[in-house]
Write a protein that holds these residues in place. Structure first.
Motif, PDB file in Angstrom:
ATOM      1  N   GLY A 141       7.218  -8.483   5.943  1.00 49.12           N
ATOM      2  CA  GLY A 141       7.008  -9.297   4.728  1.00 49.12           C
ATOM      3  C   GLY A 141       5.419  -9.465   4.207  1.00 49.12           C
ATOM      4  O   GLY A 141       5.633  -9.459   3.028  1.00 49.12           O
ATOM      5  N   SER A 142       4.529  -9.217   4.954  1.00 52.10           N
ATOM      6  CA  SER A 142       3.192  -9.415   4.224  1.00 52.10           C
ATOM      7  C   SER A 142       2.824  -7.979   3.403  1.00 52.10           C
ATOM      8  O   SER A 142       2.296  -7.848   2.451  1.00 52.10           O
ATOM      9  CB  SER A 142       1.891  -9.578   5.272  1.00 52.10           C
ATOM     10  OG  SER A 142       1.925  -8.330   6.201  1.00 52.10           O
ATOM     11  N   TRP A 143       3.737  -6.899   4.032  1.00 52.21           N
ATOM     12  CA  TRP A 143       3.337  -5.705   3.291  1.00 52.21           C
ATOM     13  C   TRP A 143       4.291  -5.619   1.893  1.00 52.21           C
ATOM     14  O   TRP A 143       3.748  -5.036   0.950  1.00 52.21           O
ATOM     15  CB  TRP A 143       4.076  -4.615   4.309  1.00 52.21           C
ATOM     16  CG  TRP A 143       3.248  -4.165   5.590  1.00 52.21           C
ATOM     17  CD1 TRP A 143       2.145  -4.589   5.925  1.00 52.21           C
ATOM     18  CD2 TRP A 143       3.697  -3.874   6.822  1.00 52.21           C
ATOM     19  NE1 TRP A 143       1.717  -4.160   7.086  1.00 52.21           N
ATOM     20  CE2 TRP A 143       2.877  -3.472   7.487  1.00 52.21           C
ATOM     21  CE3 TRP A 143       5.010  -3.215   6.972  1.00 52.21           C
ATOM     22  CZ2 TRP A 143       3.000  -3.086   8.949  1.00 52.21           C
ATOM     23  CZ3 TRP A 143       5.363  -2.316   8.227  1.00 52.21           C
ATOM     24  CH2 TRP A 143       4.062  -2.447   8.986  1.00 52.21           C
ATOM     25  N   ASP A 144       5.278  -6.213   2.111  1.00 50.22           N
ATOM     26  CA  ASP A 144       5.983  -6.458   0.826  1.00 50.22           C
ATOM     27  C   ASP A 144       5.313  -7.367  -0.357  1.00 50.22           C
ATOM     28  O   ASP A 144       5.020  -7.071  -1.275  1.00 50.22           O
ATOM     29  CB  ASP A 144       7.379  -7.099   0.838  1.00 50.22           C
ATOM     30  CG  ASP A 144       8.484  -6.370   1.873  1.00 50.22           C
ATOM     31  OD1 ASP A 144       8.247  -5.007   1.688  1.00 50.22           O
ATOM     32  OD2 ASP A 144       9.282  -6.903   2.076  1.00 50.22           O
ATOM     33  N   GLN A 145       4.491  -8.395   0.223  1.00 52.02           N
ATOM     34  CA  GLN A 145       3.823  -9.349  -0.633  1.00 52.02           C
ATOM     35  C   GLN A 145       2.736  -8.401  -1.161  1.00 52.02           C
ATOM     36  O   GLN A 145       2.140  -8.511  -2.296  1.00 52.02           O
ATOM     37  CB  GLN A 145       3.285 -10.652   0.230  1.00 52.02           C
ATOM     38  CG  GLN A 145       2.430 -11.563  -0.708  1.00 52.02           C
ATOM     39  CD  GLN A 145       1.904 -12.617   0.346  1.00 52.02           C
ATOM     40  OE1 GLN A 145       1.886 -12.598   1.521  1.00 52.02           O
ATOM     41  NE2 GLN A 145       1.320 -13.542  -0.472  1.00 52.02           N
ATOM     42  N   ALA A 146       2.119  -7.607  -0.444  1.00 53.52           N
ATOM     43  CA  ALA A 146       0.884  -6.875  -0.558  1.00 53.52           C
ATOM     44  C   ALA A 146       1.031  -5.860  -1.842  1.00 53.52           C
ATOM     45  O   ALA A 146       0.405  -5.583  -2.718  1.00 53.52           O
ATOM     46  CB  ALA A 146       0.371  -6.057   0.384  1.00 53.52           C
ATOM     47  N   GLU A 147       2.240  -5.305  -1.704  1.00 53.67           N
ATOM     48  CA  GLU A 147       2.894  -4.161  -2.729  1.00 53.67           C
ATOM     49  C   GLU A 147       3.044  -4.886  -3.992  1.00 53.67           C
ATOM     50  O   GLU A 147       2.824  -4.532  -5.127  1.00 53.67           O
ATOM     51  CB  GLU A 147       4.241  -3.347  -2.297  1.00 53.67           C
ATOM     52  CG  GLU A 147       4.736  -2.540  -3.078  1.00 53.67           C
ATOM     53  CD  GLU A 147       3.513  -1.299  -3.512  1.00 53.67           C
ATOM     54  OE1 GLU A 147       3.519  -0.953  -4.538  1.00 53.67           O
ATOM     55  OE2 GLU A 147       2.893  -1.060  -2.756  1.00 53.67           O
ATOM     56  N   ALA A 148       3.711  -6.296  -4.026  1.00 56.28           N
ATOM     57  CA  ALA A 148       3.977  -7.014  -5.227  1.00 56.28           C
ATOM     58  C   ALA A 148       2.557  -7.195  -5.916  1.00 56.28           C
ATOM     59  O   ALA A 148       2.385  -7.243  -7.120  1.00 56.28           O
ATOM     60  CB  ALA A 148       4.871  -8.311  -4.932  1.00 56.28           C
ATOM     61  N   ALA A 149       1.606  -7.642  -5.093  1.00 62.59           N
ATOM     62  CA  ALA A 149       0.391  -8.080  -5.610  1.00 62.59           C
ATOM     63  C   ALA A 149      -0.311  -6.814  -6.163  1.00 62.59           C
ATOM     64  O   ALA A 149      -0.967  -7.100  -7.363  1.00 62.59           O
ATOM     65  CB  ALA A 149      -0.626  -8.720  -4.443  1.00 62.59           C
ATOM     66  N   ARG A 150      -0.346  -5.706  -5.688  1.00 65.99           N
ATOM     67  CA  ARG A 150      -0.678  -4.487  -6.091  1.00 65.99           C
ATOM     68  C   ARG A 150      -0.037  -4.112  -7.513  1.00 65.99           C
ATOM     69  O   ARG A 150      -0.915  -3.717  -8.516  1.00 65.99           O
ATOM     70  CB  ARG A 150      -0.676  -3.332  -4.977  1.00 65.99           C
ATOM     71  CG  ARG A 150      -1.258  -2.137  -5.529  1.00 65.99           C
ATOM     72  CD  ARG A 150      -0.963  -1.118  -4.669  1.00 65.99           C
ATOM     73  NE  ARG A 150      -0.830   0.097  -4.928  1.00 65.99           N
ATOM     74  CZ  ARG A 150       0.045   0.962  -5.545  1.00 65.99           C
ATOM     75  NH1 ARG A 150       0.955   0.227  -6.328  1.00 65.99           N
ATOM     76  NH2 ARG A 150       0.007   2.287  -6.007  1.00 65.99           N
ATOM     77  N   THR A 151       1.242  -4.263  -7.615  1.00 65.32           N
ATOM     78  CA  THR A 151       1.756  -3.825  -8.660  1.00 65.32           C
ATOM     79  C   THR A 151       1.472  -5.028 -10.038  1.00 65.32           C
ATOM     80  O   THR A 151       0.967  -4.420 -11.158  1.00 65.32           O
ATOM     81  CB  THR A 151       3.401  -4.033  -8.651  1.00 65.32           C
ATOM     82  OG1 THR A 151       3.733  -3.146  -7.526  1.00 65.32           O
ATOM     83  CG2 THR A 151       4.064  -3.626  -9.831  1.00 65.32           C
ATOM     84  N   ALA A 152       1.321  -6.263  -9.552  1.00 63.13           N
ATOM     85  CA  ALA A 152       0.807  -7.159 -10.552  1.00 63.13           C
ATOM     86  C   ALA A 152      -0.751  -6.919 -11.092  1.00 63.13           C
ATOM     87  O   ALA A 152      -0.852  -7.095 -12.219  1.00 63.13           O
ATOM     88  CB  ALA A 152       1.044  -8.625 -10.058  1.00 63.13           C
ATOM     89  N   PHE A 153      -1.409  -6.228 -10.284  1.00 63.22           N
ATOM     90  CA  PHE A 153      -2.718  -5.959 -10.540  1.00 63.22           C
ATOM     91  C   PHE A 153      -2.776  -4.880 -11.427  1.00 63.22           C
ATOM     92  O   PHE A 153      -3.497  -4.748 -12.298  1.00 63.22           O
ATOM     93  CB  PHE A 153      -3.599  -5.840  -9.171  1.00 63.22           C
ATOM     94  CG  PHE A 153      -5.059  -5.309  -9.345  1.00 63.22           C
ATOM     95  CD1 PHE A 153      -5.931  -6.308  -9.805  1.00 63.22           C
ATOM     96  CD2 PHE A 153      -5.330  -4.122  -9.157  1.00 63.22           C
ATOM     97  CE1 PHE A 153      -7.351  -5.909 -10.282  1.00 63.22           C
ATOM     98  CE2 PHE A 153      -6.540  -3.660  -9.515  1.00 63.22           C
ATOM     99  CZ  PHE A 153      -7.662  -4.590  -9.933  1.00 63.22           C
ATOM    100  N   LEU A 154      -1.833  -3.829 -11.121  1.00 63.79           N
ATOM    101  CA  LEU A 154      -1.974  -2.579 -11.913  1.00 63.79           C
ATOM    102  C   LEU A 154      -1.443  -3.014 -13.301  1.00 63.79           C
ATOM    103  O   LEU A 154      -2.099  -2.622 -14.233  1.00 63.79           O
ATOM    104  CB  LEU A 154      -0.990  -1.564 -11.328  1.00 63.79           C
ATOM    105  CG  LEU A 154      -1.540  -0.860 -10.203  1.00 63.79           C
ATOM    106  CD1 LEU A 154      -0.457   0.171  -9.554  1.00 63.79           C
ATOM    107  CD2 LEU A 154      -2.587   0.190 -10.633  1.00 63.79           C
ATOM    108  N   THR A 155      -0.493  -3.800 -13.539  1.00 62.88           N
ATOM    109  CA  THR A 155      -0.163  -4.464 -14.762  1.00 62.88           C
ATOM    110  C   THR A 155      -1.063  -5.211 -15.648  1.00 62.88           C
ATOM    111  O   THR A 155      -1.490  -4.871 -16.756  1.00 62.88           O
ATOM    112  CB  THR A 155       1.164  -5.177 -14.765  1.00 62.88           C
ATOM    113  OG1 THR A 155       2.108  -4.496 -14.041  1.00 62.88           O
ATOM    114  CG2 THR A 155       1.761  -5.601 -15.844  1.00 62.88           C
ATOM    115  N   ALA A 156      -1.884  -5.804 -14.858  1.00 60.22           N
ATOM    116  CA  ALA A 156      -2.996  -6.654 -15.577  1.00 60.22           C
ATOM    117  C   ALA A 156      -3.941  -5.479 -15.745  1.00 60.22           C
ATOM    118  O   ALA A 156      -4.836  -5.730 -16.987  1.00 60.22           O
ATOM    119  CB  ALA A 156      -3.373  -7.770 -14.630  1.00 60.22           C
TER     120      ALA A 156
END
Length: 186
Positions: A155-170
């Motif tokens: 679950g934390s890995w999924d959250q980390a990947e979602a946060a990384r994707t949001a960071f890349l977009t920003a």
């Protein structure tokens, strides 16, 4: 006398030009300084974003390797061969290792947060929350024979990947916006 008036008018026009040129020159200098600062800041942001992404990927990989089956077997072996309370020593090692992994990521997050802009700051906050989640999930059940809690880790890995994707977009939005000379910022 008419010639003197011509000289006087020409001199007056020259004086007015000089006086008008002072504020225009000052404006140009401020404007140029603002543009150069924006370009410098943009370069600093790009470097910080790339450094954070490198550290982030490395950190997530290290968290995943920590709970890898082979590493868990090594940790359980260390517990069995440890004189005294092996589980307590295991818990200390796990906490220490997660702190070692987290520290460079936190430092890179702070550097990016210092440079802004706000859209990237928000994405950094999401990464910080995900980093805390990675740390807590890896530490969950530390010092217990049932360590690690793989469901929490996934679950934390999924959250980390979602946060990384949001960071890349920003970062894309912030980096692809070129400085505008006429835009006034406070």
């Amino acid at each position: 006398m008419a010639e003197q008036w011509g000289t006087f008018i020409t001199g007056g026009i020259g004086l007015i030009g000089v006086l008008a040129g002072i504020p225009v020159g000052r404006w140009q200098v401020r404007h140029q300084a603002r543009v150069e600062h924006e370009q410098w800041l943009r370069g600093q942001r790009q470097e910080a974003h790339l450094a954070l992404l490198d550290v982030w990927v490395t950190g997530v990989k290290e968290f995943q390797e920590m709970v890898d089956r082979d590493q868990v077997s090594v940790e359980h072996h260390l517990v069995e061969t440890h004189p005294g309370n092996g589980w307590e020593a295991s818990e200390d090692r796990i906490w220490e290792h997660t702190e070692t992994i987290s520290k460079p990521v936190r430092n890179a997050l702070e550097r990016v947060a210092l440079l802004g802009p706000e859209i990237v700051d928000t994405a950094c906050s999401q990464l910080a929350v995900a980093l805390t989640g990675l740390t807590q999930a890896t530490r969950l059940k530390a010092g217990d024979p049932t360590w690690p809690d793989l469901a929490a880790c996934r679950g934390s890995w999924d959250q980390a990947e979602a946060a990384r994707t949001a960071f890349l977009t920003a970062c894309r939005k912030a980096t692809r916006t070129a400085p505008e000379p006429r835009r006034q910022r406070s």
